[in-house]
Design an enzyme around this catalytic site. Structure first.
Site, PDB file in Angstrom:
ATOM      1  N   CYS A   2       0.883  -1.233   0.046  1.00 46.72           N
ATOM      2  CA  CYS A   2       0.089  -0.023  -0.093  1.00 46.72           C
ATOM      3  C   CYS A   2       1.023   1.077   0.154  1.00 46.72           C
ATOM      4  O   CYS A   2       1.902   1.434   0.979  1.00 46.72           O
ATOM      5  CB  CYS A   2      -0.969   0.120   1.189  1.00 46.72           C
ATOM      6  SG  CYS A   2      -2.169  -1.174   1.167  1.00 46.72           S
ATOM      7  N   ARG A  27       4.304  -0.446  -4.667  1.00 48.79           N
ATOM      8  CA  ARG A  27       3.819  -0.898  -3.237  1.00 48.79           C
ATOM      9  C   ARG A  27       2.411  -1.615  -3.210  1.00 48.79           C
ATOM     10  O   ARG A  27       2.137  -2.303  -2.173  1.00 48.79           O
ATOM     11  CB  ARG A  27       3.761   0.055  -2.343  1.00 48.79           C
ATOM     12  CG  ARG A  27       4.966   0.986  -1.993  1.00 48.79           C
ATOM     13  CD  ARG A  27       4.744   2.221  -1.139  1.00 48.79           C
ATOM     14  NE  ARG A  27       4.761   1.697   0.202  1.00 48.79           N
ATOM     15  CZ  ARG A  27       5.797   1.249   1.037  1.00 48.79           C
ATOM     16  NH1 ARG A  27       6.957   1.577   0.509  1.00 48.79           N
ATOM     17  NH2 ARG A  27       5.349   0.886   2.239  1.00 48.79           N
ATOM     18  N   TRP A  75      -2.663  -2.661  -1.805  1.00 44.03           N
ATOM     19  CA  TRP A  75      -2.559  -4.257  -1.968  1.00 44.03           C
ATOM     20  C   TRP A  75      -3.401  -5.019  -0.849  1.00 44.03           C
ATOM     21  O   TRP A  75      -3.321  -4.594   0.203  1.00 44.03           O
ATOM     22  CB  TRP A  75      -1.058  -4.568  -1.506  1.00 44.03           C
ATOM     23  CG  TRP A  75      -0.384  -5.849  -1.736  1.00 44.03           C
ATOM     24  CD1 TRP A  75      -0.171  -6.372  -2.931  1.00 44.03           C
ATOM     25  CD2 TRP A  75      -0.416  -6.789  -0.953  1.00 44.03           C
ATOM     26  NE1 TRP A  75       0.088  -7.747  -2.934  1.00 44.03           N
ATOM     27  CE2 TRP A  75      -0.183  -8.216  -1.562  1.00 44.03           C
ATOM     28  CE3 TRP A  75      -0.986  -7.064   0.657  1.00 44.03           C
ATOM     29  CZ2 TRP A  75       0.205  -9.621  -0.981  1.00 44.03           C
ATOM     30  CZ3 TRP A  75      -0.870  -8.367   1.177  1.00 44.03           C
ATOM     31  CH2 TRP A  75      -0.245  -9.571   0.336  1.00 44.03           C
ATOM     32  N   ASN A 101      -2.549   1.976   5.521  1.00 45.03           N
ATOM     33  CA  ASN A 101      -1.567   0.881   5.272  1.00 45.03           C
ATOM     34  C   ASN A 101      -1.459   0.008   6.384  1.00 45.03           C
ATOM     35  O   ASN A 101      -0.974   0.605   7.453  1.00 45.03           O
ATOM     36  CB  ASN A 101      -0.275   1.517   4.834  1.00 45.03           C
ATOM     37  CG  ASN A 101       0.803   0.502   4.555  1.00 45.03           C
ATOM     38  OD1 ASN A 101       0.645  -0.598   4.325  1.00 45.03           O
ATOM     39  ND2 ASN A 101       2.041   0.872   4.425  1.00 45.03           N
ATOM     40  N   GLY A 102      -1.777  -1.298   6.332  1.00 44.11           N
ATOM     41  CA  GLY A 102      -1.619  -2.096   7.576  1.00 44.11           C
ATOM     42  C   GLY A 102      -2.556  -2.831   7.650  1.00 44.11           C
ATOM     43  O   GLY A 102      -3.336  -3.142   6.961  1.00 44.11           O
ATOM     44  N   GLU A 484      17.158 -18.551  -6.241  1.00 41.10           N
ATOM     45  CA  GLU A 484      16.874 -17.065  -6.503  1.00 41.10           C
ATOM     46  C   GLU A 484      16.482 -16.821  -7.915  1.00 41.10           C
ATOM     47  O   GLU A 484      15.293 -16.436  -8.315  1.00 41.10           O
ATOM     48  CB  GLU A 484      18.058 -16.253  -6.135  1.00 41.10           C
ATOM     49  CG  GLU A 484      17.910 -14.926  -6.768  1.00 41.10           C
ATOM     50  CD  GLU A 484      16.587 -13.855  -5.994  1.00 41.10           C
ATOM     51  OE1 GLU A 484      16.091 -14.287  -5.139  1.00 41.10           O
ATOM     52  OE2 GLU A 484      16.591 -12.799  -6.614  1.00 41.10           O
ATOM     53  N   LYS A 488      12.639 -15.876  -9.141  1.00 40.97           N
ATOM     54  CA  LYS A 488      12.425 -14.791 -10.099  1.00 40.97           C
ATOM     55  C   LYS A 488      11.531 -15.322 -11.057  1.00 40.97           C
ATOM     56  O   LYS A 488      10.688 -14.455 -11.664  1.00 40.97           O
ATOM     57  CB  LYS A 488      13.741 -14.247 -10.963  1.00 40.97           C
ATOM     58  CG  LYS A 488      14.718 -13.460 -10.057  1.00 40.97           C
ATOM     59  CD  LYS A 488      14.373 -11.925  -9.821  1.00 40.97           C
ATOM     60  CE  LYS A 488      14.231 -11.546  -8.703  1.00 40.97           C
ATOM     61  NZ  LYS A 488      14.009 -11.886  -7.491  1.00 40.97           N
ATOM     62  N   GLU A 491       7.756 -15.292  -9.719  1.00 40.53           N
ATOM     63  CA  GLU A 491       7.463 -13.932  -9.493  1.00 40.53           C
ATOM     64  C   GLU A 491       7.215 -13.276 -10.900  1.00 40.53           C
ATOM     65  O   GLU A 491       5.870 -12.529 -10.907  1.00 40.53           O
ATOM     66  CB  GLU A 491       8.546 -13.027  -8.837  1.00 40.53           C
ATOM     67  CG  GLU A 491       8.618 -13.241  -7.468  1.00 40.53           C
ATOM     68  CD  GLU A 491      10.018 -12.261  -7.067  1.00 40.53           C
ATOM     69  OE1 GLU A 491       9.768 -11.935  -5.850  1.00 40.53           O
ATOM     70  OE2 GLU A 491      11.148 -12.433  -7.414  1.00 40.53           O
ATOM     71  N   HIS A 507      16.999 -37.272  -4.309  1.00 35.30           N
ATOM     72  CA  HIS A 507      16.463 -37.772  -3.336  1.00 35.30           C
ATOM     73  C   HIS A 507      14.949 -37.534  -3.313  1.00 35.30           C
ATOM     74  O   HIS A 507      14.296 -37.526  -2.519  1.00 35.30           O
ATOM     75  CB  HIS A 507      16.941 -37.276  -1.939  1.00 35.30           C
ATOM     76  CG  HIS A 507      18.379 -37.576  -1.686  1.00 35.30           C
ATOM     77  ND1 HIS A 507      18.880 -38.784  -1.269  1.00 35.30           N
ATOM     78  CD2 HIS A 507      19.476 -36.921  -1.545  1.00 35.30           C
ATOM     79  CE1 HIS A 507      20.181 -38.992  -1.134  1.00 35.30           C
ATOM     80  NE2 HIS A 507      20.543 -37.613  -1.399  1.00 35.30           N
ATOM     81  N   LYS A 610       6.045  -4.714  -3.212  1.00 30.30           N
ATOM     82  CA  LYS A 610       7.398  -4.671  -2.689  1.00 30.30           C
ATOM     83  C   LYS A 610       7.832  -4.558  -1.569  1.00 30.30           C
ATOM     84  O   LYS A 610       8.747  -5.459  -1.104  1.00 30.30           O
ATOM     85  CB  LYS A 610       8.045  -3.598  -3.627  1.00 30.30           C
ATOM     86  CG  LYS A 610       9.595  -3.456  -3.437  1.00 30.30           C
ATOM     87  CD  LYS A 610      10.178  -2.997  -4.720  1.00 30.30           C
ATOM     88  CE  LYS A 610      11.805  -3.058  -4.657  1.00 30.30           C
ATOM     89  NZ  LYS A 610      12.163  -4.538  -4.948  1.00 30.30           N
TER      90      LYS A 610
END
Ligand code: G6P
Length: 615
Positions: A2, A27, A75, A101-102, A484, A488, A491, A507, A610
């Protein structure tokens, strides 16, 4: 998570707020909204979807001129991403509008209380309850700042709130607990924002609000108090980068720009930290050397990409400092009741410095008596403020949601900490530290070399746009690089992608291998631990024998791998522990190109934000 913008000044508030929201859209981009007071009444516009939808709405039906306004980009947490759930939320009698926000944790209890007073909720959000609460408090208190302070005393959870009062049009009042908020100080104008990029076009002078503070903002002044109305001392700071750093600068995507900025970001993170004798000077680490000598364990806590940087760092810390090191997902850390003592150094890695999971881990560690060192990219953010010490990465603003340059600089920063520990504890001689520091200092150039060779990676990625699944394998520090690379791809390309320790394949995960599946292999340098190189060659053969198409990342001159690679991506030769700084870069480009080929919004992937300021 947000984005919040507020403005009071001599410019058209709607333009300033929309411009700020554009900068903060990374955000959250589920919906956007704006509120001003015009002709003594609130004018609120909001729309589901990206900011462009709100902009189109404003173009079709412009808002009246106002000198004060606030806006929000969301968000979604409580309530889906709909027009009704978008912020701002307006109180039942239309006097107050609120953005948030929160998460308001006691919203159910407050909703029940308001229901008894006849208030009917129109949205599914936790935020709306604050609008109603604030309005009824304001009707009694008569003043928006006082009403905000009283209302905040009733709220639990994490929040940044901004409110506007239809009867007091030249003023915004905001409150902060656990979610970020900065104030921009201009000449006859003031700004509020979740981060400075929202107002960097107008001013670089800012103040960071502390926990549980309320700011009363007008064009000609700012008053900050605590939740009880006591004045508090504020710490002003100057933003060290300019507006251009938050622009695309000729690139089609922020992500492409940020990938290209990596050599500079790495160089800047080393800058000023290496003394002429080649030793490290980390004056920022204000933990006394005597205490650093006593550290008997290091615990790294982080989320997402920063967690992978921590995993890379573990190999270096244990090798250089001979201190046991654990790396833990911040979201798991405090819930397993970790054993913490004063001799344990907790390193919290966070680009934003606001990730709630990491912040909670930091608080828990400090409560239990451990020392906390933050590795962070955002000056004055909450995690460094609440830590014992901080080492800033100097990546500059990272806007694309998928982290790139921050990852490389996080590795460099934790390496600096590890070497510093080795230096002060005597695990390494000065000349040994200086030799590794020289290797680090070579890396900006090597990352630059990689950037020059990525055309082939882009073309290759496009060939795999229809793949059902992509696997990544690596050993040693190549293992977190594989994780990573897979992150990527998840995402950005929304594809099934998994990273594995190459030795672990047999395994279980090897059952996933079928004809034509792409497997990306991060090959360790042959001159490092020879045995690692041999072993990964065997792992490549194992997957090829079962039909995998291998895309092999190997250093220049490593010809042993050539016969086993269906596709070969070369990176410059470097020492084993430095290799993640070059081998990650083609994986970033691979994911970016593949997502672009699929037509995805690379800078703002679906469902993500983000800066994740909820747990
Ligand atoms: C979010 C982002 C990730 C990031 C993670 C940690 O999930 O989408 O890209 O790695 O948060 O963020 P931080 O700011 O703490 O490094």
């Amino acid at each position: 998570m947000c984005g919040i913008v507020g403005y009071a000044g001599h410019r058209p508030a709607v333009d300033v707020v929309v411009g700020g929201l554009k900068r903060l859209e990374y955000r959250g981009y589920d919906s956007a909204g704006i509120a001003v007071v015009a002709d003594g009444a609130l004018d609120v516009r909001k729309k589901a979807g990206k900011l462009a939808n709100l902009q189109a709405m404003l173009e079709a039906d412009p808002m009246k001129d106002a000198s004060t306004g606030m806006g929000h980009t969301r968000w979604a947490t409580h309530g889906g991403p709909t027009d009704v759930n978008a912020h701002p939320h307006v109180s039942s009698r239309g006097r107050v509008a609120v953005i948030h926000n929160g998460i308001i944790e006691n919203f159910a209890e407050l909703t029940a209380e308001l229901a008894e007073q006849g208030v009917v909720m129109t949205s599914e959000t936790d935020t709306e309850v604050v609008a109603h609460l604030l309005e009824s408090t304001l009707e009694q208190a008569g003043d928006l700042a006082e009403a905000m302070r009283l209302a905040c005393q009733r709220l639990s959870g994490a929040f940044t709130l901004v409110a506007i009062d239809a009867q007091d049009p030249d003023r915004l009042v905001a409150a902060r607990r656990n979610s970020p908020l900065v104030v921009g100080i201009g000449d006859g104008e003031h700004f509020l924002a979740s981060d400075v990029s929202a107002f960097i076009d107008y001013t670089r002078d800012a103040i960071e609000l502390g926990q549980d503070q309320v700011v009363d903002l007008r064009a000609d002044g700012v008053v900050v108090t605590d939740f009880r109305g006591q004045p508090v001392e504020v710490t002003p700071f100057t933003v060290t980068w300019d507006a251009a750093a938050a622009e695309k600068g000729g690139y089609d995507l922020f992500m492409l720009k940020e990938i290209a900025e990596q050599p500079k970001a790495v160089a800047d993170t080393l800058l000023g930290r290496i003394a002429p004798d080649g030793l490290l000077r980390l004056d920022e680490i204000r933990i006394p050397v005597a205490e650093l000598r006593e550290v008997d364990k290091i615990v790294i806590v982080a989320c997402g990409t920063a967690y992978h940087a921590g995993m890379v760092a573990k190999y270096a810390i244990e090798h250089w400092c001979r201190i046991p090191c654990e790396v833990e997902l911040a979201s798991e850390f405090r819930y397993r009741d970790p054993i913490l003592t004063r001799r344990i150094l907790v390193i919290a890695i966070s680009q934003s410095g606001e990730t709630m999971d990491t912040l909670m881990a930091v608080r828990h560690a400090r409560e239990q008596g451990a020392r906390v060192l933050a590795i962070c990219n955002t000056n004055g953010s909450t995690i460094p403020r609440e830590s014992d010490a901080v080492l800033y990465t100097q990546a500059g603003p990272e806007i694309a949601v998928a982290s790139t340059k921050a990852f490389l600089t996080q590795i460099v920063a934790v390496y600096l900490v590890a070497l510093y520990l080795a230096q002060v504890r005597g695990n390494k001689f000065g000349d040994e530290v200086a030799a590794i520091v020289r290797q680090l200092a070579d890396m900006p150039h090597k990352v630059d070399l990689v950037l020059d060779t990525l055309e082939g990676v882009r073309a290759l990625a496009e060939q795999f746009a229809e793949a059902q699944s992509v696997l990544f394998i690596g050993r040693h520090v190549g293992y977190p690089v594989a994780l990573e690379g897979a992150l990527k791809l998840k995402e950005l390309a929304y594809m099934h992608a998994e990273g594995f320790a190459a030795g672990e394949l047999k395994h279980g995960p090897i059952a996933l291998i079928e004809e034509g599946i792409p497997v990306i292999v991060v090959v360790p340098p042959p001159l490092g631990r020879g045995v690692l190189h041999e072993k990964i060659i065997s792992n490549i053969q194992e997957v090829r024998a079962r039909g995998a198409v291998t895309i092999v990342i190997a250093e220049e001159g490593d010809e042993v791998v050539t016969p086993y690679a269906d596709h070969l991506i070369r990176v410059p030769a470097c020492p084993t522990l430095m290799q993640p700084l070059v081998s990650t870069v083609p994986l970033q480009v691979f994911a970016c190109a593949l997502a672009t080929a699929k037509g995805h919004d690379v800078d703002q992937p679906r469902n993500l934000a983000k800066s994740v300021t909820v747990e």
